[in-house]
Design an enzyme around this catalytic site. Structure first.
Site, PDB file in Angstrom:
ATOM      1  N   ASP A  20      40.855  35.474  41.468  1.00 66.74           N
ATOM      2  CA  ASP A  20      41.614  34.235  41.376  1.00 66.74           C
ATOM      3  C   ASP A  20      41.000  33.243  42.386  1.00 66.74           C
ATOM      4  O   ASP A  20      40.058  33.555  43.108  1.00 66.74           O
ATOM      5  CB  ASP A  20      43.104  34.518  41.668  1.00 66.74           C
ATOM      6  CG  ASP A  20      43.989  33.380  41.224  1.00 66.74           C
ATOM      7  OD1 ASP A  20      45.206  33.579  41.138  1.00 66.74           O
ATOM      8  OD2 ASP A  20      43.464  32.276  40.956  1.00 66.74           O
ATOM      9  N   GLU A  51      53.168  27.514  41.548  1.00 69.01           N
ATOM     10  CA  GLU A  51      52.716  28.495  42.533  1.00 69.01           C
ATOM     11  C   GLU A  51      53.565  28.458  43.795  1.00 69.01           C
ATOM     12  O   GLU A  51      54.780  28.303  43.718  1.00 69.01           O
ATOM     13  CB  GLU A  51      51.223  28.270  42.811  1.00 69.01           C
ATOM     14  CG  GLU A  51      50.380  28.365  41.532  1.00 69.01           C
ATOM     15  CD  GLU A  51      48.909  28.444  41.812  1.00 69.01           C
ATOM     16  OE1 GLU A  51      48.146  27.758  41.132  1.00 69.01           O
ATOM     17  OE2 GLU A  51      48.497  29.227  42.686  1.00 69.01           O
TER      18      GLU A  51
HETATM   19  C1  GLC Z   1      45.405  29.456  40.560  1.00 62.91           C
HETATM   20  C2  GLC Z   1      46.300  30.491  39.918  1.00 62.91           C
HETATM   21  C3  GLC Z   1      45.742  31.073  38.642  1.00 62.91           C
HETATM   22  C4  GLC Z   1      44.863  30.059  37.948  1.00 62.91           C
HETATM   23  C5  GLC Z   1      43.669  29.763  38.841  1.00 62.91           C
HETATM   24  C6  GLC Z   1      42.746  28.698  38.249  1.00 62.91           C
HETATM   25  O1  GLC Z   1      45.465  29.576  41.943  1.00 62.91           O
HETATM   26  O2  GLC Z   1      46.727  31.573  40.734  1.00 62.91           O
HETATM   27  O3  GLC Z   1      46.851  31.463  37.825  1.00 62.91           O
HETATM   28  O4  GLC Z   1      44.403  30.599  36.709  1.00 62.91           O
HETATM   29  O5  GLC Z   1      44.057  29.379  40.147  1.00 62.91           O
HETATM   30  O6  GLC Z   1      43.379  27.452  38.251  1.00 62.91           O
END
Ligand code: GLC
Length: 642
Positions: free
Chosen positions: A268, A495
């Site tokens: 991630d 988030e």
């Molecule tokens: C974010 C999220 C994830 C997402 C990624 C790309 O921090 O945790 O769900 O797909 O970054 O944006």
């Protein structure tokens, strides 16, 4: 998966160390050019939430991805043609892009209890992604959210692994289909237990037994893997203090060996930053644990150096790097990207008429209808009569930004009222380069961030001729109004900024740097509807006191109120419930607010059932089966009417 082993080993044998390392790197689009894609042999690029090209129209996305793809395919003596794949967070429609159909967030879909609908939503979403020249979405989220304090609860279908396991294969199938030009690569995320952290702290620490992990959080991934999901994204959270991003048992022993996952595993967002004080050591630990592709948004050149050093000194075995590259190549062969035309030449790029189409909007409107959950209906006040004299009030009555929630046009979502349109408008790259056009005698043009669709008010207005909009409810008059519909609840968040952090729990939990809202509030450049964390308790009257005020502006005049709540999670609503005759939960319904009116006036039946237990207090006895389970409304609850 079909057998591409010969093609993989042939290509791998030709690849230099630099080409192999480039294939496992995924920078963010703002920090890499097409020229660098070729020079460093980059295998993938992503858009973070709200990171958009040009004027953020489908043609701008096609142009951008076509340039990246072309650079990756420009073979010469230094560079091998291996097509780049572009990744986006199309988690409830292709919602970075202006004009996309915005589907209800997952928590509402969980209440619909309709796996067939999920596959249709995924298929429509895949078409709208492919219509922008993109090959890959970071969806579905398979979190089994176990604590409503979590800011990402709305990305979870349910607290019940059974629903999530039922939906997972259908959503994967809807996205990936038969790997055609109307399909995209799916990504099951975030492996594993992202929704099971202590106190629901985002990117926090999961402190549960392996037995509970296997019972609650593994089944959805098994279902997705058995359905052929081609990628898995790792959770930024930890398991008893060890980061998932460096967890060999989870990534290799459980995911790749036991669950027999043959695709590739991606980190991630800069997720390896938080493993060790030494970045070089973090890189080694994560790759050796089983990570295959690395989402390294900015410092990807430094990452490349560290991989090279680790390979040269034997800290990372070449076999591990070869395995990571082979997995990525296997997905690219399996999905047919070597054979597909360049992004600008693909079927849906050349005819993107499905993008934002009426047909897709009807699917989303159906999903809104089926997601609504009725908690109270005193004196059977619902369904309402269309000719009633209705006062429509509340901050969420006429705000398509609010009803869409996070990951919509901007990472944190947008506020779309007339007054705030300008402030929350997410400027596109080309607007950032030139002053904003002035219209109406020099006033800045009001732009709408959510193009297409209907607010809840607009949906009511279309069918109820005697309805009026009065956001604060002060115009309520028993001589003029028979009933009020008051649209209340949460505003968009995403988030960690959506976390509810009970005082005292904010500090002291060792969960790695940069991973809690207290420590990392984003800069001013990101449009934020509400700074995180979202609040300290789940009490709606504390989080949004304006809602009870609006309701009372009306009830004190003796007018009955039907509450419609926009929210990303169950909230403690005792005061608002007492004050209203009926209480309908709409979750984050997306762009087709008309679906709410469809059911409020009885054109369609009320059918949603809670896929999350509804808390009586803010006491963390959340889930069906928990000891002391004593919800306000139990899992599976939902009133109906014909
Ligand atoms: C974010 C999220 C994830 C997402 C990624 C790309 O921090 O945790 O769900 O797909 O970054 O944006």
């Amino acid at each position: 998966m079909k057998d591409f082993e010969n093609r993989i080993s042939e290509l791998l044998a030709k690849m230099t160390l630099d080409q192999k390392i480039g294939q496992i790197v995924q920078p963010e689009r703002q920090f890499v050019t097409p020229e660098e894609v070729k020079k460093y042999h980059i295998g993938s690029v992503l858009s973070g939430g709200g990171s958009v090209p040009g004027d953020n129209k489908p043609e701008d996305w096609i142009k951008m991805n076509d340039e990246y793809w072309a650079a990756s395919m420009e073979e010469d003596e230094d560079h091998l043609a291996i097509p780049l794949i572009y990744g986006v967070d199309a988690i409830h429609g292709n919602t970075n892009v202006l004009g996309a159909v915005v589907f209800p967030h997952n928590i509402g879909l969980g209440a619909a209890h309709d796996p067939d609908l999920l596959e249709r939503i995924a298929s429509a979403t895949a078409e709208e992604i492919a219509a922008t020249g993109v090959e890959w979405t970071f969806a579905p989220t398979l979190a089994v959210a176990r604590n409503d304090h979590w800011g990402r609860t709305y990305e979870s279908y349910s607290e019940d692994p059974k629903i999530v396991s039922e939906y997972a294969p259908r959503f994967v199938k809807g996205l990936q289909g038969n790997y055609g030009e109307e399909n995209v690569i799916a990504c099951a995320k975030h492996f594993i237990g992202d929704g099971a952290t202590l106190h629901g702290i985002d990117q926090g620490d999961m402190c549960i037994s392996e037995k509970e992990l296997r019972k609650i959080h593994v089944p959805p991934y098994k279902a997705a893997i058995d359905a052929g999901v081609l990628s898995v994204m790792v959770s930024l959270s930890s398991w008893y203090g060890k980061k998932c991003h460096a967890h060999k048992f989870l990534l290799t022993d459980l995911l790749k060996k036991e669950l027999n996952f043959k695709g590739f595993v991606i980190s991630d967002w800069d997720g390896i930053d938080y493993i060790d004080e030494s970045y070089e050591e973090s890189v080694a630990q994560s790759l050796n644990a089983g990570m295959d592709m690395f989402m390294i948004t900015e410092k990807w050149k430094e990452f490349i150096q560290h991989v090279k050093t680790n390979i040269k000194n034997g800290r990372i075995p070449m076999e591990r790097l070869d395995d990571a590259v082979s997995r990525i190549l296997r997905v690219k062969f399996e999905f047919g990207v070597f054979e597909k035309p360049r992004p600008a030449e693909r079927k849906l790029s050349k005819d993107p008429s499905c993008f934002g189409s009426k047909e897709h909007r009807e699917v989303s409107r159906e999903a809104v209808r089926k997601s609504l959950v009725l908690l109270k209906n005193e004196d059977d006040i619902l369904p309402l009569k269309k000719e009633s004299r209705i006062l429509v009030a509340g901050k969420n009555a006429h705000n398509r930004g609010h009803q869409c929630g996070g990951f919509t046009v901007a990472w944190q979502g947008v506020d779309d009222t007339d007054e705030s349109k300008d402030k929350s408008y997410v400027m596109t790259d080309s607007e950032k380069e030139k002053p904003r056009d002035k219209t109406n005698n020099g006033k800045t043009a009001h732009r709408s961030s959510i193009i297409g669709g209907t607010s809840i008010w607009e949906g009511i207005q279309r069918v109820a001729p005697n309805a009026i909009l009065n956001v604060d409810g002060t115009k309520a008059d028993p001589a003029k109004h028979d009933v009020a519909i008051v649209c209340i609840g949460e505003v968009p968040y995403a988030e960690m900024l959506g976390d509810i952090r009970v005082e005292g729990l904010r500090k002291g939990l060792k969960i790695g740097k940069g991973s809690t809202a207290d420590e990392t509030l984003p800069g001013e450049d990101i449009p934020i509807v509400k700074k995180g964390p979202y609040g300290t308790h789940l009490y709606l009257h504390e989080l949004h006191p304006e809602d009870l005020e609006t309701i009372k502006n009306i009830t004190q005049k003796g007018i009955p109120v039907v509450a419609v709540m926009i929210c990303g999670r169950p909230l403690v609503i005792e005061q608002e419930l007492t004050e209203t005759k009926a209480f309908l939960v709409a979750w984050f319904p997306g762009s087709e607010g008309q679906g709410v009116a469809d059911v409020l006036f009885g054109d369609y039946r009320m059918q949603g059932k809670l896929s999350f237990s509804w808390p009586r207090y803010d006491d963390e006895n959340w889930n069906v089966g928990d000891e002391g389970y004593n919800p306000m409304f139990p899992y599976g609850y939902g009133l109906t009417y014909k």
